[in-house]
Design a protein around this motif. Structure first.
Motif, PDB file in Angstrom:
ATOM      1  N   THR A 125      31.521  62.796  15.848  1.00 15.81           N
ATOM      2  CA  THR A 125      32.597  63.657  15.355  1.00 15.81           C
ATOM      3  C   THR A 125      33.240  64.397  16.513  1.00 15.81           C
ATOM      4  O   THR A 125      32.569  64.733  17.495  1.00 15.81           O
ATOM      5  CB  THR A 125      32.074  64.668  14.319  1.00 15.81           C
ATOM      6  OG1 THR A 125      33.193  65.367  13.742  1.00 15.81           O
ATOM      7  CG2 THR A 125      31.117  65.680  14.938  1.00 15.81           C
ATOM      8  N   HIS A 127      35.158  67.078  15.548  1.00 17.46           N
ATOM      9  CA  HIS A 127      35.395  68.415  14.997  1.00 17.46           C
ATOM     10  C   HIS A 127      34.777  69.436  15.939  1.00 17.46           C
ATOM     11  O   HIS A 127      33.695  69.212  16.496  1.00 17.46           O
ATOM     12  CB  HIS A 127      34.767  68.552  13.608  1.00 17.46           C
ATOM     13  CG  HIS A 127      35.572  67.943  12.515  1.00 17.46           C
ATOM     14  ND1 HIS A 127      36.403  68.674  11.705  1.00 17.46           N
ATOM     15  CD2 HIS A 127      35.690  66.657  12.110  1.00 17.46           C
ATOM     16  CE1 HIS A 127      36.995  67.873  10.836  1.00 17.46           C
ATOM     17  NE2 HIS A 127      36.573  66.636  11.062  1.00 17.46           N
ATOM     18  N   HIS A 139      35.045  77.003  12.386  1.00 16.61           N
ATOM     19  CA  HIS A 139      35.504  75.622  12.461  1.00 16.61           C
ATOM     20  C   HIS A 139      36.737  75.620  13.354  1.00 16.61           C
ATOM     21  O   HIS A 139      37.842  75.932  12.930  1.00 16.61           O
ATOM     22  CB  HIS A 139      35.831  75.111  11.046  1.00 16.61           C
ATOM     23  CG  HIS A 139      36.122  73.653  10.979  1.00 16.61           C
ATOM     24  ND1 HIS A 139      36.482  73.021   9.814  1.00 16.61           N
ATOM     25  CD2 HIS A 139      36.113  72.676  11.934  1.00 16.61           C
ATOM     26  CE1 HIS A 139      36.680  71.735  10.039  1.00 16.61           C
ATOM     27  NE2 HIS A 139      36.471  71.509  11.320  1.00 16.61           N
ATOM     28  N   VAL A 142      39.872  70.261  14.133  1.00 14.45           N
ATOM     29  CA  VAL A 142      39.668  69.086  13.289  1.00 14.45           C
ATOM     30  C   VAL A 142      39.793  67.832  14.137  1.00 14.45           C
ATOM     31  O   VAL A 142      40.651  67.748  15.026  1.00 14.45           O
ATOM     32  CB  VAL A 142      40.695  69.057  12.145  1.00 14.45           C
ATOM     33  CG1 VAL A 142      40.569  67.781  11.322  1.00 14.45           C
ATOM     34  CG2 VAL A 142      40.533  70.294  11.259  1.00 14.45           C
ATOM     35  N   THR A 145      35.764  61.556  12.603  1.00 19.07           N
ATOM     36  CA  THR A 145      34.342  61.441  12.336  1.00 19.07           C
ATOM     37  C   THR A 145      34.056  60.024  11.860  1.00 19.07           C
ATOM     38  O   THR A 145      34.852  59.431  11.131  1.00 19.07           O
ATOM     39  CB  THR A 145      33.891  62.456  11.267  1.00 19.07           C
ATOM     40  OG1 THR A 145      34.200  63.776  11.721  1.00 19.07           O
ATOM     41  CG2 THR A 145      32.401  62.365  10.989  1.00 19.07           C
ATOM     42  N   ILE A 170      35.492  66.450   5.431  1.00 18.67           N
ATOM     43  CA  ILE A 170      35.299  65.904   6.773  1.00 18.67           C
ATOM     44  C   ILE A 170      35.627  64.415   6.693  1.00 18.67           C
ATOM     45  O   ILE A 170      34.763  63.585   6.407  1.00 18.67           O
ATOM     46  CB  ILE A 170      33.841  66.103   7.269  1.00 18.67           C
ATOM     47  CG1 ILE A 170      33.416  67.568   7.180  1.00 18.67           C
ATOM     48  CG2 ILE A 170      33.677  65.569   8.683  1.00 18.67           C
ATOM     49  CD1 ILE A 170      34.104  68.487   8.161  1.00 18.67           C
ATOM     50  N   ARG A 248      43.139  68.823  20.627  1.00 20.85           N
ATOM     51  CA  ARG A 248      42.869  69.112  19.211  1.00 20.85           C
ATOM     52  C   ARG A 248      41.943  70.304  19.045  1.00 20.85           C
ATOM     53  O   ARG A 248      42.025  71.034  18.059  1.00 20.85           O
ATOM     54  CB  ARG A 248      42.230  67.889  18.544  1.00 20.85           C
ATOM     55  CG  ARG A 248      43.190  66.767  18.200  1.00 20.85           C
ATOM     56  CD  ARG A 248      42.421  65.658  17.488  1.00 20.85           C
ATOM     57  NE  ARG A 248      43.276  64.552  17.119  1.00 20.85           N
ATOM     58  CZ  ARG A 248      42.845  63.443  16.543  1.00 20.85           C
ATOM     59  NH1 ARG A 248      41.549  63.302  16.291  1.00 20.85           N
ATOM     60  NH2 ARG A 248      43.672  62.469  16.228  1.00 20.85           N
ATOM     61  N   THR A 249      41.033  70.482  19.990  1.00 16.54           N
ATOM     62  CA  THR A 249      40.062  71.582  19.932  1.00 16.54           C
ATOM     63  C   THR A 249      40.358  72.593  21.035  1.00 16.54           C
ATOM     64  O   THR A 249      39.442  73.142  21.642  1.00 16.54           O
ATOM     65  CB  THR A 249      38.624  71.032  20.065  1.00 16.54           C
ATOM     66  OG1 THR A 249      38.488  70.371  21.336  1.00 16.54           O
ATOM     67  CG2 THR A 249      38.313  70.047  18.955  1.00 16.54           C
TER      68      THR A 249
END
Length: 301
Positions: A125, A127, A139, A142, A145, A170, A248-249
């Motif tokens: 994943t 995430h 969190h 996204v 996964t 998820i 993304r993160t």
């Protein structure tokens, strides 16, 4: 489906909390500590990517023997704790499929010491999750996964687990080549984790600065050469994939940065350190990964 999550840290709590929220019978199994105490007392406080916060009631225990039969065990402990965690939780493994959602190389092989290869699953994943305080997980981003059988063809259990995670919010794909998926995730972690931990920056800084981009690219390129020598056929550009995850993160603090910030042991040996070791076996120089590994080990000491 009945699920046990072995290791309710950031990702384990996120996945366990989302599954519980969707109605899955799930138990979080952790070691005694402030986080488990808070989860048991108050439930999981989960801050979502949009900034809203919700409280999720979760079943949590420190005694694996009291959980009873489960269909799937999600292993979310640190890579260096895999063997000891499974040895302490043999009561959960009698008939369960065991799915690693861990960083690094070698975890499925360790799991196969405890259950037949046909019951070993591997999940990946991107995430992002951060343990903000005991009982509180953010969190942070996204991502993609995937799950699949690591040693055998896709099983009904892998398909059912992917469906349960998707229903829990998820979105999860079933992959036929789980070893390749694990390697592709390792390449992302090799590019992001050590560099952000040492520099003390969030993931996004590796994608939006020249120094960050250079370190990420060089570490991933070395690791991709080792993957090729290991016989792995990548389906994506690994540098582009790592940069995409960093974006993304962007606000997330990598798990390795969180470990260094808290004075805890990191998973460097299963990530960049394993790239160095396998590079030596194949006669491939990995100077950037070797330097990152040495610096993280120095910071740990």
């Amino acid at each position: 489906m009945r699920v046990a999550v072995l290791g309710p840290g950031a990702i384990g709590s996120l996945f366990g909390g989302r599954l519980a929220r969707s109605g899955v019978d799930v138990t979080l199994v952790g070691r005694p500590g402030d986080h488990v105490t808070a989860l048991d007392r108050d439930g999981l406080r989960l801050t979502l990517p949009d900034g809203t916060t919700e409280r999720v009631a979760v079943d949590v225990t420190t005694d694996p023997a009291g959980v009873g039969p489960v269909d799937v065990v999600l292993v979310c402990v640190k890579a260096y704790d895999t063997r000891s965690a499974l040895a302490d939780a043999t009561s959960l493994l009698a008939d369960a499929a065991v799915c690693t959602f861990q960083n690094g190389l070698g975890n499925p092989e360790t799991i196969a010491e405890f259950v037949p290869e046909s019951r070993v699953l591997a999940g990946t994943t991107s995430h992002g999750a951060t343990l903000e305080s005991p009982g509180h997980v953010r969190h942070a981003g996204v991502g993609d996964t995937a799950v699949g059988n690591y040693f055998t063809d896709t099983s009904e259990t892998a398909t059912a687990l992917a469906r349960a995670l998707t229903d829990a919010g998820i979105d999860t794909d079933v992959v036929a080549d789980a070893p390749r998926a694990v390697w592709e995730k390792v390449l992302v972690n090799v590019g992001i984790n050590a560099a952000t931990a040492l520099a003390g920056v969030p993931n996004g800084r590796l994608a939006d600065t020249d120094p960050g981009e250079r370190v990420l690219r060089r570490a991933v390129e070395e690791a991709a050469a080792v993957a090729a020598a290991d016989g792995v056929e990548l389906t994506t550009d690994p540098v582009a994939a790592a940069s995409r995850v960093a974006r993304r993160t962007a606000e997330n603090h990598s798990s390795m940065r969180q470990d260094l910030d808290r004075g805890r042991k990191t998973e460097i040996d299963a990530l960049n350190g394993e790239i160095v070791s396998r590079g030596r076996e194949h006669g491939i120089d990995t100077p950037v990964n070797e330097t990152l590994t040495d610096l993280v080990r120095l910071a740990e000491s």
